[in-house]
Design an enzyme around this catalytic site. Structure first.
Site, PDB file in Angstrom:
ATOM      1  N   HIS A 270       0.808  -1.215   0.000  1.00  0.00           N
ATOM      2  CA  HIS A 270       0.000   0.000   0.000  1.00  0.00           C
ATOM      3  C   HIS A 270       0.844   1.269   0.000  1.00  0.00           C
ATOM      4  O   HIS A 270       0.305   2.367   0.033  1.00  0.00           O
ATOM      5  CB  HIS A 270      -0.908   0.007   1.229  1.00  0.00           C
ATOM      6  CG  HIS A 270      -0.165   0.012   2.534  1.00  0.00           C
ATOM      7  ND1 HIS A 270       0.572  -1.072   2.964  1.00  0.00           N
ATOM      8  CD2 HIS A 270      -0.036   0.965   3.489  1.00  0.00           C
ATOM      9  CE1 HIS A 270       1.125  -0.774   4.133  1.00  0.00           C
ATOM     10  NE2 HIS A 270       0.775   0.441   4.472  1.00  0.00           N
ATOM     11  N   CYS A 271       2.184   1.137  -0.036  1.00  0.00           N
ATOM     12  CA  CYS A 271       3.048   2.324   0.067  1.00  0.00           C
ATOM     13  C   CYS A 271       3.975   2.503  -1.126  1.00  0.00           C
ATOM     14  O   CYS A 271       3.839   3.440  -1.900  1.00  0.00           O
ATOM     15  CB  CYS A 271       3.876   2.249   1.351  1.00  0.00           C
ATOM     16  SG  CYS A 271       2.917   2.541   2.857  1.00  0.00           S
ATOM     17  N   ILE A 272       4.948   1.625  -1.259  1.00  0.00           N
ATOM     18  CA  ILE A 272       6.036   1.846  -2.211  1.00  0.00           C
ATOM     19  C   ILE A 272       5.562   1.992  -3.659  1.00  0.00           C
ATOM     20  O   ILE A 272       6.053   2.860  -4.379  1.00  0.00           O
ATOM     21  CB  ILE A 272       7.097   0.731  -2.094  1.00  0.00           C
ATOM     22  CG1 ILE A 272       7.667   0.704  -0.674  1.00  0.00           C
ATOM     23  CG2 ILE A 272       8.235   0.965  -3.073  1.00  0.00           C
ATOM     24  CD1 ILE A 272       8.657  -0.399  -0.435  1.00  0.00           C
ATOM     25  N   ASP A 275       3.177   5.735  -3.268  1.00  0.00           N
ATOM     26  CA  ASP A 275       3.596   7.013  -2.675  1.00  0.00           C
ATOM     27  C   ASP A 275       4.441   7.885  -3.596  1.00  0.00           C
ATOM     28  O   ASP A 275       4.230   9.102  -3.661  1.00  0.00           O
ATOM     29  CB  ASP A 275       4.331   6.765  -1.359  1.00  0.00           C
ATOM     30  CG  ASP A 275       3.439   6.122  -0.311  1.00  0.00           C
ATOM     31  OD1 ASP A 275       2.243   5.916  -0.615  1.00  0.00           O
ATOM     32  OD2 ASP A 275       3.918   5.819   0.791  1.00  0.00           O
TER      33      ASP A 275
END
Length: 433
Positions: A270-272, A275
């Site tokens: 859910h990030c890399i 973002d």
């Protein structure tokens, strides 16, 4: 009002609402409840609300026994009713921030949460945004929405941003020993938010909400760019017929100036994968091209195709075409030992293989069913690793610890290892990226 709320926080009588009870919100809620606060989780998912109120955890990093005790002691509960925001002294927003197909930020979940908070916003409340987003969101989006009530941010109510730093399945660093970065609209806002997080970990104050928002994007962009670099090095090493894994291992012996990153089938979670695009999008609005971010995204997005090419080459050496081959994918979660498939490169690899006519199966003890596979099919995990010799190739995508790799090594005809699981094994049947 600042001193009154600060006293409530320090004496643990403040009531805290956490919006979103997923991988970020649930561990945060449980930890705050452990510190003595009365915590209410706000959700739109009836299943999650039901599980919480029964004291049952649905996330691996949260202990069900802790949940039961906190629910039993009325320190933690969940609700579908957003009118309960009025009872909260502090509201923390932990909702998803996905990307649209155009790679633009989708902040609709933040907007929805803030719209609900606005309906019952009262003087003296503290609102904290944790959802990863572009620099300026708190100031430019959240503040104007809340001030439509006639209340002034920093005076009548308090507002801050603190980026989430949850790393699912990380046994070394959890919510209690990972510092929290906090930036508020004003000094009082920052102090109050720091007091909340300071109840269970170290709070690092920064000068503004924009700074705090940028911190999160830097952390994950740093990882995305370095993963892209080492993925490209892996492709170079393939051309040079040398081992990228051996090179990284040797370079990591240097005690300064080098940090090991490892190649893989792509990036997920859910990030890399998301973002850096938030930062890139924001900079485009300022007529600035973030070249490293764009190149990193391009490089990382190539890896699933490279994995499929590697599988095809491995089969060709066995005089077997990719089409109509039986291929077993081991692990489809985005990282090891988690039941989370968000943005997993395994999905891209599976879709490409199916498009190329592969008879595909997968095994993942954490993901029994893939419902949203892009190929239009619902896929189910095989129940056990039996008769592995019936597959033309076995591909390690996610290196879960509870997979019997000795059996895989013994029975599989061809192994494509994207995670260096078989690092100490020399065998002609193993192909590494």
């Amino acid at each position: 009002m600042h001193k009154q709320l600060l006293n409530k926080i320090n004496t643990r009588i403040a009531k805290i609402g956490v919006v979103g009870q997923g991988y970020v919100g649930l561990p945060l809620s449980v930890e705050l409840a452990k510190q003595g606060f009365e915590v209410m989780g706000f959700e739109v998912d009836e299943f999650k609300v039901s599980m919480i109120n029964k004291g049952k955890s649905y996330i691996g990093d949260v202990d069900t026994n802790d949940m039961k005790e906190l629910v039993s002691n009325k320190k933690f509960s969940a609700t579908l009713d957003f009118k309960n925001f009025a009872k909260m002294d502090i509201i923390i927003i932990c909702v998803p921030t996905p990307l649209r197909k155009s790679k633009d930020p989708d902040v609709s979940y933040i907007v929805e949460a803030v719209a609900n908070i606005k309906k019952t916003l009262r003087k003296g409340q503290l609102i904290i945004l944790e959802s990863t987003t572009y620099p300026g969101t708190t100031d430019e989006l959240v503040t104007p929405m809340l001030e439509e009530t006639g209340l002034n941010a920093g005076e009548d109510f308090f507002l801050a941003f603190s980026p989430e730093r949850i790393d699912p399945s990380n046994k070394k660093f959890g919510i209690k020993n990972t510092p929290k970065v906090v930036g508020g609209l004003c000094e009082k806002c920052t102090d109050l938010a720091a007091a909340v997080y300071g109840s269970f970990t170290k709070a690092h104050k920064v000068s503004s909400t924009q700074t705090a928002e940028m911190v999160k994007l830097l952390e994950n962009t740093f990882r995305a760019v370095n993963i892209a670099l080492v993925n490209e090095v892996a492709l170079m090493c393939n051309k040079l017929n040398i081992s990228v894994w051996e090179i990284i291992e040797a370079a990591a012996t240097k005690p300064f100036g080098f940090m090991p990153f490892y190649p893989g089938p792509g990036i997920g979670g859910h990030c890399i994968p998301l973002d850096p695009h938030y930062l890139s999008w924001k900079l485009k609005t300022l007529n600035f091209c973030s070249r490293f971010i764009e190149l990193a995204g391009e490089m990382n997005s190539k890896m699933p195709e490279y994995v499929v090419s590697t599988i095809s080459d491995a089969l060709n050496k066995k005089t077997k075409a990719l089409r109509n081959s039986k291929v077993l994918v081991l692990g489809v979660a985005y990282k090891k030992n988690v039941a989370d498939i968000r943005e997993s490169p395994a999905i891209d690899i599976i879709n490409i293989l199916i498009e190329k006519g592969v008879k595909l199966s997968y095994y993942d003890p954490y993901i029994p069913v893939i419902k949203s596979c892009g190929c239009g099919r619902v896929l189910s995990s095989i129940k056990s690793l039996s008769r592995l010799n019936k597959y033309d190739a076995v591909v390690v995508i996610t290196d879960h610890a509870n997979i019997d790799y000795e059996r895989v090594l013994k029975e599989a005809k061809v192994i494509v290892d994207t995670r260096n699981v078989f690092r100490n094994v020399k065998s002609n049947k193993i192909v590494r990226i």
